[in-house]
Design a protein around this motif. Structure first.
Motif, PDB file in Angstrom:
ATOM      1  N   ASP A   2       0.861  -1.181   0.000  1.00 30.78           N
ATOM      2  CA  ASP A   2       0.000   0.000   0.000  1.00 30.78           C
ATOM      3  C   ASP A   2       0.899   1.232   0.000  1.00 30.78           C
ATOM      4  O   ASP A   2       1.719   1.407   0.908  1.00 30.78           O
ATOM      5  N   ILE A   3       0.769   2.096  -0.999  1.00 26.98           N
ATOM      6  CA  ILE A   3       1.677   3.237  -1.119  1.00 26.98           C
ATOM      7  C   ILE A   3       1.231   4.459  -0.320  1.00 26.98           C
ATOM      8  O   ILE A   3       1.894   5.485  -0.351  1.00 26.98           O
ATOM      9  N   SER A   4       0.140   4.364   0.419  1.00 28.82           N
ATOM     10  CA  SER A   4      -0.366   5.537   1.134  1.00 28.82           C
ATOM     11  C   SER A   4       0.605   6.047   2.195  1.00 28.82           C
ATOM     12  O   SER A   4       0.567   7.221   2.556  1.00 28.82           O
ATOM     13  N   ASN A   5       1.504   5.207   2.683  1.00 26.59           N
ATOM     14  CA  ASN A   5       2.474   5.636   3.694  1.00 26.59           C
ATOM     15  C   ASN A   5       3.871   5.833   3.136  1.00 26.59           C
ATOM     16  O   ASN A   5       4.824   5.991   3.896  1.00 26.59           O
ATOM     17  N   PHE A   6       4.001   5.816   1.829  1.00 27.42           N
ATOM     18  CA  PHE A   6       5.312   6.024   1.217  1.00 27.42           C
ATOM     19  C   PHE A   6       5.716   7.492   1.334  1.00 27.42           C
ATOM     20  O   PHE A   6       4.879   8.385   1.369  1.00 27.42           O
ATOM     21  N   VAL A   7       7.019   7.732   1.345  1.00 25.23           N
ATOM     22  CA  VAL A   7       7.555   9.088   1.308  1.00 25.23           C
ATOM     23  C   VAL A   7       7.771   9.438  -0.159  1.00 25.23           C
ATOM     24  O   VAL A   7       8.525   8.747  -0.862  1.00 25.23           O
ATOM     25  N   ASN A   8       7.089  10.466  -0.634  1.00 24.96           N
ATOM     26  CA  ASN A   8       7.262  10.901  -2.020  1.00 24.96           C
ATOM     27  C   ASN A   8       8.488  11.793  -2.127  1.00 24.96           C
ATOM     28  O   ASN A   8       8.606  12.775  -1.413  1.00 24.96           O
ATOM     29  N   VAL A   9       9.382  11.431  -3.023  1.00 29.80           N
ATOM     30  CA  VAL A   9      10.573  12.223  -3.295  1.00 29.80           C
ATOM     31  C   VAL A   9      10.399  12.787  -4.689  1.00 29.80           C
ATOM     32  O   VAL A   9      10.399  12.044  -5.668  1.00 29.80           O
ATOM     33  N   GLY A  10      10.220  14.100  -4.779  1.00 34.41           N
ATOM     34  CA  GLY A  10       9.993  14.746  -6.060  1.00 34.41           C
ATOM     35  C   GLY A  10      11.242  15.374  -6.617  1.00 34.41           C
ATOM     36  O   GLY A  10      12.152  15.749  -5.884  1.00 34.41           O
ATOM     37  N   GLN A  11      11.267  15.464  -7.919  1.00 32.56           N
ATOM     38  CA  GLN A  11      12.374  16.118  -8.597  1.00 32.56           C
ATOM     39  C   GLN A  11      12.175  17.612  -8.536  1.00 32.56           C
ATOM     40  O   GLN A  11      11.058  18.102  -8.727  1.00 32.56           O
ATOM     41  N   PRO A  12      13.240  18.373  -8.289  1.00 33.36           N
ATOM     42  CA  PRO A  12      13.098  19.828  -8.332  1.00 33.36           C
ATOM     43  C   PRO A  12      12.784  20.286  -9.749  1.00 33.36           C
ATOM     44  O   PRO A  12      13.042  19.560 -10.707  1.00 33.36           O
ATOM     45  N   ARG A  30       8.946   6.667  -2.822  1.00 33.26           N
ATOM     46  CA  ARG A  30       8.338   6.675  -4.156  1.00 33.26           C
ATOM     47  C   ARG A  30       8.885   7.880  -4.899  1.00 33.26           C
ATOM     48  O   ARG A  30       8.743   9.015  -4.452  1.00 33.26           O
ATOM     49  N   LEU A  31       9.525   7.649  -6.048  1.00 37.58           N
ATOM     50  CA  LEU A  31      10.035   8.754  -6.851  1.00 37.58           C
ATOM     51  C   LEU A  31       8.915   9.360  -7.667  1.00 37.58           C
ATOM     52  O   LEU A  31       8.135   8.639  -8.291  1.00 37.58           O
ATOM     53  N   CYS A  32       8.840  10.674  -7.679  1.00 41.92           N
ATOM     54  CA  CYS A  32       7.826  11.412  -8.429  1.00 41.92           C
ATOM     55  C   CYS A  32       8.541  12.426  -9.294  1.00 41.92           C
ATOM     56  O   CYS A  32       9.109  13.391  -8.788  1.00 41.92           O
TER      57      CYS A  32
END
Length: 90
Positions: A50-60, A77-79
């Motif tokens: 379940d990805i609801s508790n993942f830390v989203n790491v976004g690209q600048p 999770r890479l975004c």
């Protein structure tokens, strides 16, 4: 999609993360991930969490490189597209 996958693979090696492929997410300009099942992505385990508790790491914004720090004990999770070879070229 290849830049993000290469960045994710590199991070998984650098930080000892388990690399997994999310078949439920795809960008507007991409085909459904099942379209790629017979490509290099067949070697990446499918996400079964379940990805609801993942830390989203976004690209600048932009195409420049910004380092990504390890997040111990976190599901990451890479975004973004991560369109710099510095994310994966070591």
């Amino acid at each position: 999609m290849l830049f993000m996958t290469a960045a994710a693979y590199s991070l998984s090696r650098d930080f000892n993360y388990k690399l997994m492929f999310d078949e439920n997410h795809y960008g507007i300009r991409h085909n459904h991930p099942s379209f790629y099942k017979d490509t290099v992505f067949r070697n990446i385990p499918k996400l079964d969490l379940d990805i609801s508790n993942f830390v989203n790491v976004g690209q600048p914004p932009g195409f420049h490189y910004t380092s990504i720090e390890s997040l111990p004990n976190a599901n990451v999770r890479l975004c973004g597209y991560f369109q710099s070879e510095k994310y994966f070229k070591k």
